[in-house]
Design a protein around this motif. Structure first.
Motif, PDB file in Angstrom:
ATOM      1  N   GLY A 112      60.222 -39.655 -31.122  1.00 20.84           N
ATOM      2  CA  GLY A 112      60.778 -40.960 -31.460  1.00 20.84           C
ATOM      3  C   GLY A 112      61.588 -40.916 -32.734  1.00 20.84           C
ATOM      4  N   LEU A 113      61.144 -40.105 -33.665  1.00 17.23           N
ATOM      5  CA  LEU A 113      61.841 -39.933 -34.936  1.00 17.23           C
ATOM      6  C   LEU A 113      63.211 -39.303 -34.745  1.00 17.23           C
ATOM      7  N   MET A 114      63.277 -38.208 -33.974  1.00 24.17           N
ATOM      8  CA  MET A 114      64.507 -37.424 -33.898  1.00 24.17           C
ATOM      9  C   MET A 114      65.442 -37.855 -32.767  1.00 24.17           C
ATOM     10  N   LEU A 115      64.901 -38.346 -31.661  1.00 19.82           N
ATOM     11  CA  LEU A 115      65.760 -38.773 -30.553  1.00 19.82           C
ATOM     12  C   LEU A 115      66.251 -40.205 -30.732  1.00 19.82           C
ATOM     13  N   THR A 191      66.386 -31.805 -26.998  1.00 14.79           N
ATOM     14  CA  THR A 191      65.952 -32.563 -25.825  1.00 14.79           C
ATOM     15  C   THR A 191      66.820 -33.809 -25.637  1.00 14.79           C
ATOM     16  N   LYS A 192      67.243 -34.043 -24.399  1.00  8.45           N
ATOM     17  CA  LYS A 192      68.063 -35.229 -24.101  1.00  8.45           C
ATOM     18  C   LYS A 192      67.219 -36.401 -23.628  1.00  8.45           C
ATOM     19  N   GLU A 193      66.194 -36.132 -22.830  1.00  9.86           N
ATOM     20  CA  GLU A 193      65.296 -37.185 -22.360  1.00  9.86           C
ATOM     21  C   GLU A 193      63.885 -36.626 -22.223  1.00  9.86           C
ATOM     22  N   ILE A 194      62.875 -37.472 -22.509  1.00 15.65           N
ATOM     23  CA  ILE A 194      61.491 -37.012 -22.401  1.00 15.65           C
ATOM     24  C   ILE A 194      60.555 -38.206 -22.284  1.00 15.65           C
ATOM     25  N   SER A 195      59.464 -38.009 -21.536  1.00  9.09           N
ATOM     26  CA  SER A 195      58.448 -39.061 -21.406  1.00  9.09           C
ATOM     27  C   SER A 195      57.029 -38.498 -21.501  1.00  9.09           C
ATOM     28  N   SER A 196      56.902 -37.180 -21.628  1.00  7.28           N
ATOM     29  CA  SER A 196      55.585 -36.561 -21.814  1.00  7.28           C
ATOM     30  C   SER A 196      55.761 -35.209 -22.483  1.00  7.28           C
ATOM     31  N   GLY A 197      54.678 -34.717 -23.101  1.00 10.26           N
ATOM     32  CA  GLY A 197      54.742 -33.433 -23.796  1.00 10.26           C
ATOM     33  C   GLY A 197      53.426 -32.705 -23.695  1.00 10.26           C
ATOM     34  N   SER A 199      50.987 -33.004 -25.560  1.00 10.71           N
ATOM     35  CA  SER A 199      49.895 -33.912 -25.904  1.00 10.71           C
ATOM     36  C   SER A 199      49.599 -34.904 -24.780  1.00 10.71           C
ATOM     37  N   GLY A 200      50.357 -34.799 -23.686  1.00 12.89           N
ATOM     38  CA  GLY A 200      50.137 -35.687 -22.550  1.00 12.89           C
ATOM     39  C   GLY A 200      51.279 -36.655 -22.339  1.00 12.89           C
ATOM     40  N   LYS A 201      51.032 -37.671 -21.500  1.00 12.75           N
ATOM     41  CA  LYS A 201      52.059 -38.665 -21.217  1.00 12.75           C
ATOM     42  C   LYS A 201      52.283 -39.539 -22.450  1.00 12.75           C
ATOM     43  N   PHE A 202      53.554 -39.778 -22.775  1.00 11.83           N
ATOM     44  CA  PHE A 202      53.883 -40.595 -23.933  1.00 11.83           C
ATOM     45  C   PHE A 202      53.712 -42.087 -23.630  1.00 11.83           C
ATOM     46  N   ASN A 203      53.581 -42.872 -24.667  1.00 10.27           N
ATOM     47  CA  ASN A 203      53.520 -44.333 -24.523  1.00 10.27           C
ATOM     48  C   ASN A 203      54.868 -44.911 -24.086  1.00 10.27           C
ATOM     49  N   ARG A 204      55.947 -44.162 -24.409  1.00 10.41           N
ATOM     50  CA  ARG A 204      57.300 -44.614 -24.109  1.00 10.41           C
ATOM     51  C   ARG A 204      58.119 -43.439 -23.604  1.00 10.41           C
ATOM     52  N   SER A 205      59.282 -43.745 -23.058  1.00 15.00           N
ATOM     53  CA  SER A 205      60.267 -42.713 -22.719  1.00 15.00           C
ATOM     54  C   SER A 205      61.358 -42.732 -23.788  1.00 15.00           C
ATOM     55  N   TYR A 206      61.959 -41.550 -24.035  1.00 14.28           N
ATOM     56  CA  TYR A 206      62.955 -41.445 -25.101  1.00 14.28           C
ATOM     57  C   TYR A 206      64.212 -40.745 -24.593  1.00 14.28           C
ATOM     58  N   SER A 207      65.357 -41.288 -24.949  1.00 16.80           N
ATOM     59  CA  SER A 207      66.638 -40.631 -24.673  1.00 16.80           C
ATOM     60  C   SER A 207      67.324 -40.384 -26.010  1.00 16.80           C
ATOM     61  N   ASN A 208      68.039 -39.286 -26.103  1.00 17.75           N
ATOM     62  CA  ASN A 208      68.626 -38.860 -27.374  1.00 17.75           C
ATOM     63  C   ASN A 208      69.928 -39.604 -27.651  1.00 17.75           C
ATOM     64  N   ILE A 209      70.047 -40.192 -28.850  1.00 17.50           N
ATOM     65  CA  ILE A 209      71.264 -40.918 -29.223  1.00 17.50           C
ATOM     66  C   ILE A 209      72.331 -40.006 -29.819  1.00 17.50           C
ATOM     67  N   ASN A 210      72.030 -38.706 -29.933  1.00 16.57           N
ATOM     68  CA  ASN A 210      72.993 -37.760 -30.500  1.00 16.57           C
ATOM     69  C   ASN A 210      74.036 -37.373 -29.453  1.00 16.57           C
ATOM     70  N   LYS A 211      75.207 -37.995 -29.506  1.00 17.75           N
ATOM     71  CA  LYS A 211      76.259 -37.767 -28.514  1.00 17.75           C
ATOM     72  C   LYS A 211      76.813 -36.345 -28.562  1.00 17.75           C
ATOM     73  N   PHE A 212      76.611 -35.664 -29.684  1.00 17.59           N
ATOM     74  CA  PHE A 212      77.153 -34.305 -29.820  1.00 17.59           C
ATOM     75  C   PHE A 212      76.560 -33.378 -28.762  1.00 17.59           C
TER      76      PHE A 212
END
Length: 377
Positions: A112-115, A191-197, A199-212
């Protein structure tokens, strides 16, 4: 002597091949950037390939979170469960929507911090790792000194504008080059998209805002940033055959284009030559107090150096390794540095390491060795 002859031969081959194919070796070209400060370095050597105002202290917005992440990875455990505080949940700016009292893994917080550039995640991470934000900031600043980022000062773990919160493009490149050697850090920021790792399934899904990541081939990170004081910032990483280019762009009106231009400049103006193979012997060292009397220092990895075609004849190397060392020593311990010079100036450093373990002598070993020396006489 054999090593120096091999280096001279490599340089001679490089010069001859350049003269025979002059049409394919571009000369240095001017570069036009939209940023106030910028730099591109080769990750492995640390050589600066291009810079603009790269030693000026500037605010860096959410690129701060590069250090937040590497400290958390080195001090914490991805499976740790973190309970979100009211302070973390109420922070302003970009966030992932954390709720006070929510229980979430450190791993998910880092994504969540980096994406998503979550300021709420930054506070939660700082409180978990440091016990409180102030303690975590001490860790961040200590790590900056350890890495060699001496013109950097962290006052927040998220990068919102604050007095005394600054870095330089060069320091941020050093910090990133260090961080990208951590496999988990590299995995997160690429990572561009992720919903589990793990540590297990995440509370949320994340997509990366870094367009580069979506614009440039072989891009594998790293972090965007924006505040009113810092302007638009970007730290970018692009893999190549010999490592990575690390680009830093601070206060830019077109950060994506600037980073692309930096990568293009590095590719067009520098070629990589190999000076050493992994495991090449550099120097023999005397060991005091050890079961072995000597160890050999070796190159840790293949040594490639980026140079312009006209620089080849001015490259030289020097090993800075002590003549003696005290036991115990572990195989792979860093013993010193192989320093690369261009025209008398240091342009790169590579670690040299021990070729073996050397345990410390105990009393029985010492008595046995003494008896042997007496018997021999």
């Amino acid at each position: 002597m054999k090593r120096y002859l091999n280096i001279l031969l490599l340089i001679l081959i490089f010069i001859l091949s350049s003269s025979l194919k002059m049409h394919s070796v571009p000369t240095s070209k001017k570069i036009t950037l939209n940023s106030y400060a910028a730099v591109v370095i080769d990750q492995n050597s640390g050589r600066i390939l291009y810079s603009k105002n790269s030693d000026i202290r500037l605010p860096m917005a959410s690129t701060t979170k590069i250090m937040t992440t590497i400290v958390a990875l080195e001090k914490g455990n991805l499976n740790d469960k973190v309970i979100i505080s009211k302070k973390a949940a109420s922070i302003g700016g970009s966030n992932v929507g954390l709720i006070a009292g929510e229980k979430i893994s450190l791993e998910e917080l880092l994504y969540g911090l980096m994406l998503r550039s979550g300021n709420d995640a930054a506070i939660a991470i700082a409180e978990h790792i440091g016990g409180n934000v102030d303690n975590f900031l001490k860790m961040m600043n200590e790590k900056a000194i350890e890495i060699g980022a001496f013109n950097t000062s962290f006052k927040t773990p998220h990068g919102l504008d604050a007095d005394g919160h600054y870095t330089t493009a060069e320091d941020l490149a050093k910090i990133t080059a260090y961080a990208m050697k951590n496999e988990i850090f590299n995995k997160i920021v690429s990572t561009k998209e992720i919903s589990s790792g793990i540590s297990g399934k995440f509370n949320r899904s994340y997509s990366n805002i870094n367009k580069f990541l979506y614009r440039v081939e072989n891009a594998d990170g790293v972090k965007t940033g924006y505040t009113g004081g810092a302007g638009k910032c970007l730290v970018a990483s692009v893999r190549h055959d010999y490592g990575r280019y690390i680009c830093v762009v601070l206060n830019s009106s077109d950060r994506w284009k600037d980073a692309e231009e930096l990568v293009k400049y590095a590719k067009e103006n520098y070629k990589f030559i190999k000076l050493y193979n992994k495991g090449d012997e550099i120097k023999s060292l005397r060991v005091f107090g050890g079961k072995s009397r000597y160890i050999i220092s070796l190159t840790e990895n293949d040594v490639f150096i980026p140079i312009k075609s006209e620089e080849a004849q001015y490259i030289r190397t020097e090993a800075f390794v002590p003549s003696v060392i005290f036991s115990p020593i572990k195989k792979g311990d860093v013993l010193g540095n192989l320093v690369i010079y261009y025209d008398g100036n240091i342009i790169a450093k590579y670690p040299v390491v021990s070729d073996r373990d050397v345990d410390r002598k105990n009393l029985i070993n010492t008595i046995t060795d003494t008896f042997k020396s007496i018997t021999i006489k």
